[in-house]
Scaffold this motif. Structure first.
Motif, mmCIF file in Angstrom:
data_model
loop_
_atom_site.group_PDB
_atom_site.id
_atom_site.type_symbol
_atom_site.label_atom_id
_atom_site.label_comp_id
_atom_site.label_asym_id
_atom_site.label_seq_id
_atom_site.Cartn_x
_atom_site.Cartn_y
_atom_site.Cartn_z
ATOM 1 N N ARG A 171 -3.436 11.927 0.183
ATOM 2 C CA ARG A 171 -2.154 12.620 0.359
ATOM 3 C C ARG A 171 -2.020 13.191 1.769
ATOM 4 O O ARG A 171 -2.989 13.728 2.324
ATOM 5 N N LEU A 172 -0.810 13.080 2.337
ATOM 6 C CA LEU A 172 -0.491 13.715 3.621
ATOM 7 C C LEU A 172 0.681 14.661 3.414
ATOM 8 O O LEU A 172 1.532 14.416 2.546
ATOM 9 N N TYR A 173 0.735 15.707 4.232
ATOM 10 C CA TYR A 173 1.802 16.716 4.114
ATOM 11 C C TYR A 173 2.473 16.871 5.471
ATOM 12 O O TYR A 173 1.796 17.017 6.489
ATOM 13 N N LEU A 228 2.072 9.768 -0.288
ATOM 14 C CA LEU A 228 0.901 8.996 -0.693
ATOM 15 C C LEU A 228 0.597 8.024 0.449
ATOM 16 O O LEU A 228 1.456 7.222 0.835
ATOM 17 N N ASP A 229 -0.616 8.116 0.978
ATOM 18 C CA ASP A 229 -0.948 7.409 2.221
ATOM 19 C C ASP A 229 -1.579 6.050 1.921
ATOM 20 O O ASP A 229 -2.774 5.966 1.608
ATOM 21 N N ARG A 283 8.861 5.301 2.744
ATOM 22 C CA ARG A 283 8.563 6.624 3.314
ATOM 23 C C ARG A 283 9.518 7.679 2.754
ATOM 24 O O ARG A 283 9.097 8.782 2.399
ATOM 25 N N THR A 284 10.790 7.328 2.644
ATOM 26 C CA THR A 284 11.776 8.256 2.090
ATOM 27 C C THR A 284 11.387 8.663 0.667
ATOM 28 O O THR A 284 11.629 9.781 0.239
ATOM 29 N N ARG A 285 10.732 7.723 -0.040
ATOM 30 C CA ARG A 285 10.318 8.017 -1.419
ATOM 31 C C ARG A 285 8.903 8.584 -1.493
ATOM 32 O O ARG A 285 8.332 8.714 -2.573
ATOM 33 N N GLY A 286 8.295 8.856 -0.321
ATOM 34 C CA GLY A 286 6.982 9.513 -0.316
ATOM 35 C C GLY A 286 5.794 8.570 -0.327
ATOM 36 O O GLY A 286 4.694 8.958 -0.736
ATOM 37 N N ASP A 311 4.313 1.451 -8.384
ATOM 38 C CA ASP A 311 5.561 1.872 -9.055
ATOM 39 C C ASP A 311 6.606 2.271 -8.010
ATOM 40 O O ASP A 311 7.783 1.936 -8.137
ATOM 41 N N LEU A 312 6.154 2.987 -6.958
ATOM 42 C CA LEU A 312 7.093 3.371 -5.891
ATOM 43 C C LEU A 312 7.622 2.119 -5.175
ATOM 44 O O LEU A 312 8.821 2.007 -4.906
ATOM 45 N N LEU A 313 6.727 1.161 -4.910
ATOM 46 C CA LEU A 313 7.162 -0.085 -4.245
ATOM 47 C C LEU A 313 8.156 -0.848 -5.123
ATOM 48 O O LEU A 313 9.121 -1.432 -4.624
#
Ligand SMILES: Cc1ncc(COP(=O)(O)O)c(C=O)c1O
Length: 404
Positions: A34-36, A44-45, A357-360, A389-391
């Motif tokens: 994880r990056l902040y 999620l990196d 990236r917009t979705r994290g 799932d994000l992809l």
């Protein structure tokens, strides 16, 4: 420093040489995969600093070792001994089968060292005419003059000509061209076992056999550039042996320091015998901080089950991305091994990377139409599921936009 993204962008616009096209996000903290960012948003990196943060962010063992080393002794130069170079080198020898290491600070320096050592080998043999290199179309080995000379992309090369003389590029789908290019004037062939920047393209078994044949026929040295594919990324220590290759030299970097800059040229005994004191060197290369970080990483990889972990989650990753490709026609091919994956699209990958990236989710674009995944080697199965799932949502959303 409590700066916003806009503050940082404004300062950079004034004072940073504009060699990078950055994405509009600034990170200030990380933990595992994880990056902040400056606004506290979590990502999620799945690119891990382009294959570098192999143990994830803020890995407790690595962080403790670095902190302790910083408080003890950072640097003494290569005028003197310290304990960590030999420790890191002996582990690298165990992993690679190549007994000696020269330490440097980056991938490009590791490649420079390999090119120099190859020439030095033939010079020592009295074959001073053996100075040429054969490299591969689609290959990327770095941006300094030697490594740029064996990097194929004209876009990177043209503004900096003339580069090193005597480099011939060969199409990795054309074993006959390799056969014709490698002669008794060739010092070495340099090849990435899996082309990384070129779009995550493993060499074919047929081409690998041709490499071995060309080296055997002419005595040419083989340099495997494993800066991206090496050190467990594929679930194997190195990918060259998986292809049946036996390189004389291997360049490594990226994952080795887990984020601390350290690279190495790994060298066979026959090449090592040709190298003398003073032939190459580096003020920082092999410093205590970098090589201590390398020892931590190599210990995790070899003794603490990280390599087996990559094998297991790499299979899961493959299964999930292949299923994703079946669902989204924009993905025309899935390539790669272990945790080094490329999704070949039929379109420019930029909008997909931006939407992710917009979705994290952090991934990147390479070779224009490829979405590249290089998560930390410590990635857990649940995070692979989350990323896929994000992809899935990203491909559905961008494809709908493209159709509209
Ligand atoms: C295969 C390969 N070789 C060399 C390099 C250059 O490494 P660095 O950027 O650390 O100089 C890279 C970087 O992407 C690479 O992928």
């Amino acid at each position: 420093m409590n700066l916003t993204l806009e503050d940082i962008q404004a300062r950079e616009a004034r004072h940073i040489l504009q060699t990078y096209r950055r994405q509009p996000v600034a990170f200030i903290r990380g933990s595992g995969a994880r990056l902040y960012d400056t606004a506290g948003r979590e990502y999620l990196d799945f690119i891990s600093g382009i294959g570098v943060t192999s143990l994830g962010h803020a890995h407790p063992t690595l962080a403790a070792a670095i902190a302790e080393q910083a408080a003890t002794l950072l640097h003494t130069s290569n005028l003197y001994y310290h304990p960590y170079q030999a420790e890191a080198a002996s582990r690298l020898a165990q992993l690679s089968g190549l007994p000696r290491a020269f330490f440097c600070n980056s991938g490009t320096e590791a490649v420079e060292a390999c090119l120099k050592f190859a020439r030095r080998y033939w010079y020592t043999q009295g074959a001073k005419e053996r100075t040429r290199f054969v490299a591969l179309a689609g290959g990327f080995s770095g941006r300094t003059f030697g490594s740029l000379s064996v990097t194929h992309d004209e876009h990177y090369r043209a503004p900096f000509a003339p580069l090193l003389e005597g480099v011939t590029f060969v199409d990795p789908d054309d074993p006959a061209a390799l056969e014709a290019a490698v002669t008794d004037r060739t010092a070495a062939i340099i090849a990435e076992p899996i082309q990384g920047e070129g779009g995550i393209r493993p060499l074919s078994a047929r081409f690998a056999a041709a490499l071995t044949e060309a080296c055997t026929r002419t005595g040419t040295l083989l340099i495997a550039d494993e800066v991206q594919s090496g050190l467990g990324r594929t679930g194997h220590p190195f990918y060259a042996p998986v292809l049946g290759l036996r390189p004389d030299l291997i360049s490594v970097g990226k994952a080795l320091g887990g984020g601390v800059p350290v690279g190495a040229a790994l060298v066979s005994e026959r090449v090592a015998q040709a190298i003398s004191a003073g032939d190459h060197g580096s003020t920082y290369g092999g410093n205590l901080l970098g090589t201590r970080a390398a020892v931590v990483f190599l210990t995790e990889l070899m003794d603490r089950g990280l390599l087996d972990h990559v094998k297991t989650v790499g299979v899961h990753c493959e299964r999930r991305v292949r299923a994703l490709a079946l669902k989204h026609p924009v993905i025309v091919e899935v390539r790669g091994v272990g945790l080094m994956r490329g999704l070949q699209l039929s379109l420019d990958a930029t909008p997909f990377v931006d939407e992710a990236r917009t979705r994290g989710l952090l991934v990147n674009r390479t070779d224009e139409k490829v979405v590249r995944l290089l998560p930390p080697l410590t990635i857990e199965q649940a995070d692979i599921d989350r990323a896929v799932d994000l992809l899935d949502a990203v491909f559905a959303a961008v494809a709908a936009e493209v159709r509209a």
